[in-house]
Structures are given as C-alpha cells and as structure tokens.
Design a protein around this motif. Structure first.
Motif, PDB file in Angstrom:
ATOM      1  N   VAL A 191      48.835  19.628  48.826  1.00  0.00           N
ATOM      2  CA  VAL A 191      47.857  20.485  48.159  1.00  0.00           C
ATOM      3  C   VAL A 191      47.132  21.321  49.207  1.00  0.00           C
ATOM      4  CG1 VAL A 191      45.813  20.595  46.696  1.00  0.00           C
ATOM      5  CG2 VAL A 191      47.539  18.829  46.303  1.00  0.00           C
ATOM      6  N   LEU A 192      47.273  22.624  49.084  1.00  0.00           N
ATOM      7  CA  LEU A 192      46.623  23.557  50.013  1.00  0.00           C
ATOM      8  C   LEU A 192      45.353  24.078  49.366  1.00  0.00           C
ATOM      9  CD1 LEU A 192      46.715  25.344  52.615  1.00  0.00           C
ATOM     10  CD2 LEU A 192      47.945  27.030  51.245  1.00  0.00           C
ATOM     11  N   ARG A 193      44.242  23.937  50.052  1.00  0.00           N
ATOM     12  CA  ARG A 193      42.952  24.404  49.526  1.00  0.00           C
ATOM     13  C   ARG A 193      42.469  25.584  50.364  1.00  0.00           C
ATOM     14  NH1 ARG A 193      41.118  20.709  45.856  1.00  0.00           N
ATOM     15  NH2 ARG A 193      42.051  18.622  46.001  1.00  0.00           N
ATOM     16  N   LEU A 194      42.140  26.678  49.648  1.00  0.00           N
ATOM     17  CA  LEU A 194      41.706  27.907  50.293  1.00  0.00           C
ATOM     18  C   LEU A 194      40.395  28.365  49.684  1.00  0.00           C
ATOM     19  CD1 LEU A 194      45.110  29.833  50.214  1.00  0.00           C
ATOM     20  CD2 LEU A 194      44.213  28.452  52.099  1.00  0.00           C
ATOM     21  N   LYS A 195      39.754  29.302  50.359  1.00  0.00           N
ATOM     22  CA  LYS A 195      38.535  29.921  49.832  1.00  0.00           C
ATOM     23  C   LYS A 195      38.725  31.431  49.871  1.00  0.00           C
ATOM     24  CE  LYS A 195      34.601  28.069  50.547  1.00  0.00           C
ATOM     25  NZ  LYS A 195      33.346  27.530  51.130  1.00  0.00           N
ATOM     26  N   ALA A 196      38.510  32.082  48.720  1.00  0.00           N
ATOM     27  CA  ALA A 196      38.624  33.538  48.612  1.00  0.00           C
ATOM     28  C   ALA A 196      37.234  34.160  48.673  1.00  0.00           C
ATOM     29  CB  ALA A 196      39.311  33.921  47.304  1.00  0.00           C
ATOM     30  N   PRO A 197      37.130  35.419  49.099  1.00  0.00           N
ATOM     31  CA  PRO A 197      35.820  36.063  49.210  1.00  0.00           C
ATOM     32  C   PRO A 197      35.168  36.350  47.871  1.00  0.00           C
ATOM     33  CG  PRO A 197      37.553  37.639  49.666  1.00  0.00           C
ATOM     34  CD  PRO A 197      38.211  36.297  49.578  1.00  0.00           C
ATOM     35  N   SER A 198      35.960  36.403  46.788  1.00  0.00           N
ATOM     36  CA  SER A 198      35.404  36.666  45.460  1.00  0.00           C
ATOM     37  C   SER A 198      36.402  36.212  44.406  1.00  0.00           C
ATOM     38  CB  SER A 198      35.102  38.161  45.276  1.00  0.00           C
ATOM     39  OG  SER A 198      36.310  38.897  45.201  1.00  0.00           O
ATOM     40  N   MET A 199      35.921  36.059  43.178  1.00  0.00           N
ATOM     41  CA  MET A 199      36.787  35.681  42.075  1.00  0.00           C
ATOM     42  C   MET A 199      37.820  36.768  41.791  1.00  0.00           C
ATOM     43  SD  MET A 199      37.535  33.305  39.951  1.00  0.00           S
ATOM     44  CE  MET A 199      36.075  32.251  40.030  1.00  0.00           C
ATOM     45  N   PHE A 200      37.439  38.026  42.021  1.00  0.00           N
ATOM     46  CA  PHE A 200      38.352  39.150  41.819  1.00  0.00           C
ATOM     47  C   PHE A 200      39.578  38.992  42.716  1.00  0.00           C
ATOM     48  CE2 PHE A 200      40.042  43.318  42.691  1.00  0.00           C
ATOM     49  CZ  PHE A 200      39.935  44.004  41.493  1.00  0.00           C
ATOM     50  N   VAL A 201      39.354  38.755  44.004  1.00  0.00           N
ATOM     51  CA  VAL A 201      40.457  38.611  44.960  1.00  0.00           C
ATOM     52  C   VAL A 201      41.271  37.366  44.629  1.00  0.00           C
ATOM     53  CG1 VAL A 201      41.036  38.224  47.386  1.00  0.00           C
ATOM     54  CG2 VAL A 201      39.262  39.875  46.779  1.00  0.00           C
ATOM     55  N   GLN A 202      40.603  36.258  44.313  1.00  0.00           N
ATOM     56  CA  GLN A 202      41.307  35.024  43.982  1.00  0.00           C
ATOM     57  C   GLN A 202      42.269  35.221  42.821  1.00  0.00           C
ATOM     58  OE1 GLN A 202      38.860  31.527  43.195  1.00  0.00           O
ATOM     59  NE2 GLN A 202      40.322  30.840  41.643  1.00  0.00           N
ATOM     60  N   ARG A 203      41.779  35.829  41.748  1.00  0.00           N
ATOM     61  CA  ARG A 203      42.618  35.992  40.564  1.00  0.00           C
ATOM     62  C   ARG A 203      43.773  36.949  40.813  1.00  0.00           C
ATOM     63  NH1 ARG A 203      37.978  36.270  35.771  1.00  0.00           N
ATOM     64  NH2 ARG A 203      37.478  34.043  35.792  1.00  0.00           N
TER      65      ARG A 203
END
Length: 231
Positions: A191-203
C-alpha cells in the motif's frame, strides 16, 4: 467547472486571467516549462479564436512566430497535447491544418500553486471560477521553485526520489503539471500512501494518471496493490 462564456462582457477578464495563470506558472517553473508556456501564450494572444474556442495555425506559421524550425514545432505541440494543456480537435494531416482547444481545467491545475503570488483577489477569483473544493494556500515566503529535472541530484535506485526523477525525464510536462507537488508518505505491505497538494490534483491523478504513476513506482519500489491519498 469550465468557463462558460468565452465572448461577451465578462470574457475579457477570463482571457486575461488565463494568460496571467500561464505566465506566472511558467515564471515559477522549470526552463522547459517556461519556454512551452511562452510559446503557448504567443499562440493564444495572436491566433486563438475565442468565439469558436479553437486554435488553428499551420506549423510553418508557428515556426516563424517562435523563431524555430518545424521539427521543433512538432515536438512542442506534442508536449502541449500530452500534458493536456491543449486538446486536439482535428489532427493536422495530409496538408490540413490541425485544430486545438484550451483545456481550462488543466491550466487551472498547473497554475494553482502560483495564484496567491499574483494576489488574494486573483486567487479568490480563480478558485471561484474553477470550483476548487479543497484549497491549499501557498504563501510567497514558503513557495519553493520546482527543481528542474536536469538539475536534480542523482537519487538512489529503488526509492521514491529515483521514480520521480525517471518520471520527470520521460514525461517532463506531465511531471510539471501533476506530480512535482506530490509527497511520499510511506509504502507498507503493498500500500503506497501519498499526499496531494489539493483535492483537485488528487482526483485528476486518480482519474487520468494513476496507471502511469503506479507503473513508474513499481519499477522502483516493487509490486503496488493500492495507492491511497492522505488529506
């Protein structure tokens, strides 16, 4: 949310905001991104048809405008379409001039981290226009200019850093637009866990680029069963 009116009383503000977003993103990006966005801005200001939402310019005309050869034009247009800044509406084949339209959502995602550098009014207006649900405020004093791929130190094989270096080398425009602000959290039991700068970029990454991201990371970290984003 896509801008709905490209002509009319409020269209001027939308156009200037698009050009501002592109120019500031370029100024705060790598040299490659600066050049690409400067060329795109030249095309928009000189030849973009806002009424039909279309750009249709021959490669010879682009080469003259950019002071390059047609081979460079082909490479640049490929970068702009692969990074989704331009959407190809009609391919330029058999003597026919290609047609492209601007991808406003991609421009918003690419430039989002630079909005606050223009000013709070611009930042607020852009977030209202493009319907961002979750925002990340980037202060000028904490803003870090992205490291250019060709200046990145040689990372250790089998690491997140090496995977990102490979991604930046193989897909420079996609890296600049979507992956440069991703942060590695941990990798445990597939399981790879990441953090995106915003929900927009994540989605957007989850919808359009998750396979590419997973394949690049698997080459370095091993089999990945799941990619999860933390808030």
């Amino acid at each position: 949310m896509e801008p709905q009116r490209l002509t009319g009383p409020e269209a001027g503000a939308l156009k200037y905001d698009v050009l501002t977003a592109l120019s500031v993103a370029g100024l705060n990006g790598s040299q490659t991104l600066q050049t690409s966005l400067m060329r795109l801005i030249a095309l928009i200001t000189a030849r973009y048809n806002w009424r039909t939402n279309e750009l249709s310019v021959g490669q010879r005309d682009m080469a003259r405008m950019w002071s390059v050869n047609e081979r460079t034009v082909k490479r640049e247009m490929k970068r702009l379409t692969q990074s989704n800044l331009l959407i190809c509406k009609r391919s330029g084949v058999r003597g026919r001039v290609g047609a492209y339209s601007l991808n406003f959502r991609q421009i918003a995602a690419l430039s989002e981290s630079s909005w606050s550098l223009v000013g709070p009014d611009f930042d607020h207006r852009m977030r209202q226009r493009y319907g961002e649900e979750e925002v990340k405020v980037v202060q000028l004093k904490t803003y870090v200019r992205p490291t250019e791929p060709d200046r990145m130190p040689s990372p250790t094989p089998g690491t997140w850093q090496n995977a990102m270096a490979n991604l930046a080398r193989e897909h420079p425009n996609l890296f600049e637009a979507w992956f440069t602000r991703l942060r590695f959290v941990r990798f445990e039991e597939g399981v790879l866990r990441l953090k995106a700068p915003s929900m927009f970029v994540q989605r957007y990454i989850e919808t359009h680029h998750i396979r590419l991201l997973a394949s690049v990371l698997e080459a370095e970290l091993g089999p990945i069963d799941q990619v999860q984003f933390e808030s």
